[in-house]
Design a protein around this motif. Structure first.
Motif, PDB file in Angstrom:
ATOM      1  N   TYR A  97      -2.721  -0.666  19.901  1.00  0.00           N
ATOM      2  CA  TYR A  97      -0.845  -0.466  19.839  1.00  0.00           C
ATOM      3  C   TYR A  97      -0.045   0.293  20.470  1.00  0.00           C
ATOM      4  N   ALA A  98       0.486  -0.221  20.894  1.00  0.00           N
ATOM      5  CA  ALA A  98       1.279   0.742  22.024  1.00  0.00           C
ATOM      6  C   ALA A  98       2.827  -0.541  22.460  1.00  0.00           C
ATOM      7  N   GLU A  99       4.080   0.923  23.225  1.00  0.00           N
ATOM      8  CA  GLU A  99       4.906   0.485  23.052  1.00  0.00           C
ATOM      9  C   GLU A  99       4.936   1.413  24.826  1.00  0.00           C
ATOM     10  N   ASP A 107      -9.906   9.084  16.156  1.00  0.00           N
ATOM     11  CA  ASP A 107      -8.870   9.791  15.633  1.00  0.00           C
ATOM     12  C   ASP A 107      -8.061   9.019  15.326  1.00  0.00           C
ATOM     13  N   TYR A 108      -7.872   8.317  14.040  1.00  0.00           N
ATOM     14  CA  TYR A 108      -6.683   7.147  13.067  1.00  0.00           C
ATOM     15  C   TYR A 108      -5.308   7.618  13.480  1.00  0.00           C
ATOM     16  N   PRO A 109      -4.512   7.113  13.378  1.00  0.00           N
ATOM     17  CA  PRO A 109      -3.101   7.711  12.689  1.00  0.00           C
ATOM     18  C   PRO A 109      -2.740   8.318  11.548  1.00  0.00           C
ATOM     19  N   ILE A 110      -3.728   8.123  10.433  1.00  0.00           N
ATOM     20  CA  ILE A 110      -3.975   8.797   9.822  1.00  0.00           C
ATOM     21  C   ILE A 110      -4.495  10.126   9.498  1.00  0.00           C
ATOM     22  N   GLY A 111      -5.086  10.667  10.457  1.00  0.00           N
ATOM     23  CA  GLY A 111      -5.623  11.741  10.761  1.00  0.00           C
ATOM     24  C   GLY A 111      -7.772  11.068  11.318  1.00  0.00           C
ATOM     25  N   ASP A 138       0.898  -1.320  -0.411  1.00  0.00           N
ATOM     26  CA  ASP A 138       0.141  -0.665   0.038  1.00  0.00           C
ATOM     27  C   ASP A 138       1.116   1.919   0.444  1.00  0.00           C
ATOM     28  N   LYS A 139       0.464   2.055  -1.621  1.00  0.00           N
ATOM     29  CA  LYS A 139       1.882   3.148  -1.179  1.00  0.00           C
ATOM     30  C   LYS A 139       0.899   4.121  -0.567  1.00  0.00           C
ATOM     31  N   ASN A 140       0.438   4.754   0.255  1.00  0.00           N
ATOM     32  CA  ASN A 140      -0.518   5.250   0.888  1.00  0.00           C
ATOM     33  C   ASN A 140      -0.115   5.551   1.867  1.00  0.00           C
ATOM     34  N   ILE A 141       0.335   4.259   2.754  1.00  0.00           N
ATOM     35  CA  ILE A 141       0.553   4.735   4.077  1.00  0.00           C
ATOM     36  C   ILE A 141       1.310   5.915   4.401  1.00  0.00           C
ATOM     37  N   ARG A 142       1.334   6.960   5.544  1.00  0.00           N
ATOM     38  CA  ARG A 142       1.882   8.434   5.378  1.00  0.00           C
ATOM     39  C   ARG A 142       2.085   8.551   6.719  1.00  0.00           C
ATOM     40  N   ASN A 143       2.234   7.248   7.285  1.00  0.00           N
ATOM     41  CA  ASN A 143       2.612   8.013   8.758  1.00  0.00           C
ATOM     42  C   ASN A 143       3.710   6.968   9.094  1.00  0.00           C
ATOM     43  N   GLU A 144       4.065   6.770  10.185  1.00  0.00           N
ATOM     44  CA  GLU A 144       5.322   5.768  11.569  1.00  0.00           C
ATOM     45  C   GLU A 144       3.943   5.194  11.997  1.00  0.00           C
ATOM     46  N   LYS A 145       3.040   5.526  12.695  1.00  0.00           N
ATOM     47  CA  LYS A 145       2.560   4.331  13.659  1.00  0.00           C
ATOM     48  C   LYS A 145       2.199   3.393  12.480  1.00  0.00           C
TER      49      LYS A 145
END
Ligand code: GAP
Length: 432
Positions: free
Chosen positions: A324-326, A260-264, A3-10
């Motif tokens: 998702y947690a770190e 509020d997804y990681p993508i916004g 998926d070329k459109n994944i825009r963010n680290e998380k």
């Protein structure tokens, strides 16, 4: 990642974990993928089912005013003509005359092609119908045209009269359905957020037209309860009152519930007031009476409809994002999924402390069998050392890891390690 459109680290971390640990794979991956399609691996299919079963239990099984159906995906083409989808289910599309890329018109900024970056190469918008067309039977002519359904809702409307005739429900009542929907999205993107094949969980709630607002408010509250039940925090959900010009053709009022997804901040699900648009269309086009006769009176009306519409993939992506947690354990980075226990695909992982000690393995097998028959979703894990097993189970969100050691053989207790706190406690086997 395909998926070329994944825009963010998380988001990238979640997509990579989902693939590595068997939740979600790119569709047709082995052949280079098929854009906008995703496959669910052994853990993903269970997580998805847990979400869908919870929804069914909460909105169908536990209510007296709800009925379930499972309609065919392929429907008579007249359904989509009457519903307005055949002519109106369109996205405005522009095409770049340099690279031939095609885009949803209102996602393009400054008249610049998002793929090749050239300016002023984009065509004017043309309407692109998002339904997948096919033919039913061996003859490919106008009369055999059908579509893969773009929403599950129509399979409910077409069965409204059947359910009334079989069950004679009091008003208001609703019909729920879960199943696949297909949309030939111009630009599928952001992992499973916008796909071409996805699942919906929809309710059409039939009401007296004079009382639609009460039911709308009831469903608004129930949507919040649903979000809480899948572990989403209230401050990550936002209601958006959709203005008239952005509402679907059938809606007089819509609230989008955004997350509020990681993508916004993006749409998770929708709540719409569909009026008598659909039943009215069926009455007119099919020539069948869709009126509801209020029991013991002469009062008759075509019911109006409140529609809470949930996307399974959007819910799953929200659940993964919120879980998702770190953190750091003994100075080392740890990744874990803080999934609510009732959604976790694996509830317990069972391990013998050492896999080459016959007595530990046989006791661990005994515990495994007992828990498996009690909870079903129990995993046997004797790969690598205990630290590696914990890491693996943390990443798939297993709430509890149970280790059988030498003390177990003496006193029937085991070590139970908590995923979120990493705390370990000794617990009697019969208390698990
Ligand atoms: N029956 C009403 C209806 O289909 P919608 O807003 O078009 O309304 C409802 O879709 C829900 O379906 C959305 O809120 C979203 O959760 C999900 N959905 C829609 N299009 C999707 C897509 N291309 N990929 C994944 N989920 C989608």
């Amino acid at each position: 990642m395909s998926d070329k459109n994944i825009r963010n680290e998380k988001m990238e971390a979640i997509v990579s974990l989902a693939k590595r640990r068997g939740f979600v794979y790119q569709g047709s991956d082995v052949y280079g993928g098929l854009s906008g399609t995703w496959d669910y691996g052994p853990l993903g299919v269970t997580l998805k089912r847990n979400i869908m079963c919870l929804w069914w239990k909460m909105f169908v099984e536990e209510r007296d005013d709800m009925y379930g159906v499972d309609a065919a995906i392929l429907m008579n083409q007249k359904v989509w003509i009457a519903s307005g989808h055949a002519t109106g289910f369109n996205d405005p599309m522009v095409e770049c005359n340099n690279c031939q890329g095609r885009f949803v018109a209102d996602t393009v900024e400054n008249n610049k092609c998002p793929t090749c970056g050239k300016e002023d190469t984009l065509s004017g918008p043309v309407q692109f119908n998002m339904m997948f067309k096919t033919h039913v039977g061996p003859v490919e002519d106008e009369s055999s045209i059908s579509f893969l359904r773009p929403e599950t809702a129509q399979g409910i409307f077409t069965n409204y009269k059947n359910v009334i005739d079989s069950f004679h429900p009091d008003m208001p009542f609703g019909i729920g359905q879960q199943g696949k929907a297909f949309r030939n999205e111009i630009s599928p993107r952001d992992f499973i957020f916008r796909t071409r094949e996805f699942e919906q969980m929809e309710i059409e709630y039939f009401v007296d037209p004079a009382k639609w607002e009460e039911s709308f408010e009831m469903w608004r509250k129930l949507v919040w309860k649903w979000c809480e039940s899948i572990g989403l925090s209230a401050d990550s959900i936002h209601e958006l009152e959709v203005p008239e010009e952005d509402r679907a053709h059938y809606s007089k009022r819509t609230i989008d519930f955004e997350y509020d997804y990681p993508i916004g901040r993006q749409e998770l699900l929708g709540l719409a007031y569909r009026t008598d648009f659909d039943l009215g269309n069926i009455q007119r086009e099919a020539g069948k009476n869709m009126e509801y006769n209020v029991k013991g009176t002469n009062k008759k009306f075509i019911p109006h409809v409140i529609e809470p519409s949930f996307g399974v993939e959007r819910a799953l992506m929200a659940v993964l994002s919120s879980a998702y947690a770190e953190d750091a354990v003994n100075g080392e980075k740890r990744v874990f999924l803080k999934l609510p226990e009732h959604l976790a695909p694996v509830k317990f992982a069972i391990s013998p402390l050492l896999k080459n000690k016959v007595e530990l393995v046989s006791k661990a097998r005994e515990v495994y069998k007992t828990l498996k028959s009690k909870y079903g979703a129990v995993m046997w894990d004797d790969n690598g050392n205990i630290g590696k097993r914990y890491r693996r189970q943390d990443e798939i969100g297993t709430p509890k890891c149970v280790t059988i050691d030498f003390q177990t053989l003496e006193d029937e207790t085991v070590t139970v390690r908590n995923r979120d706190t990493t705390e370990q406690k000794r617990i009697a086997i019969n208390e698990l």
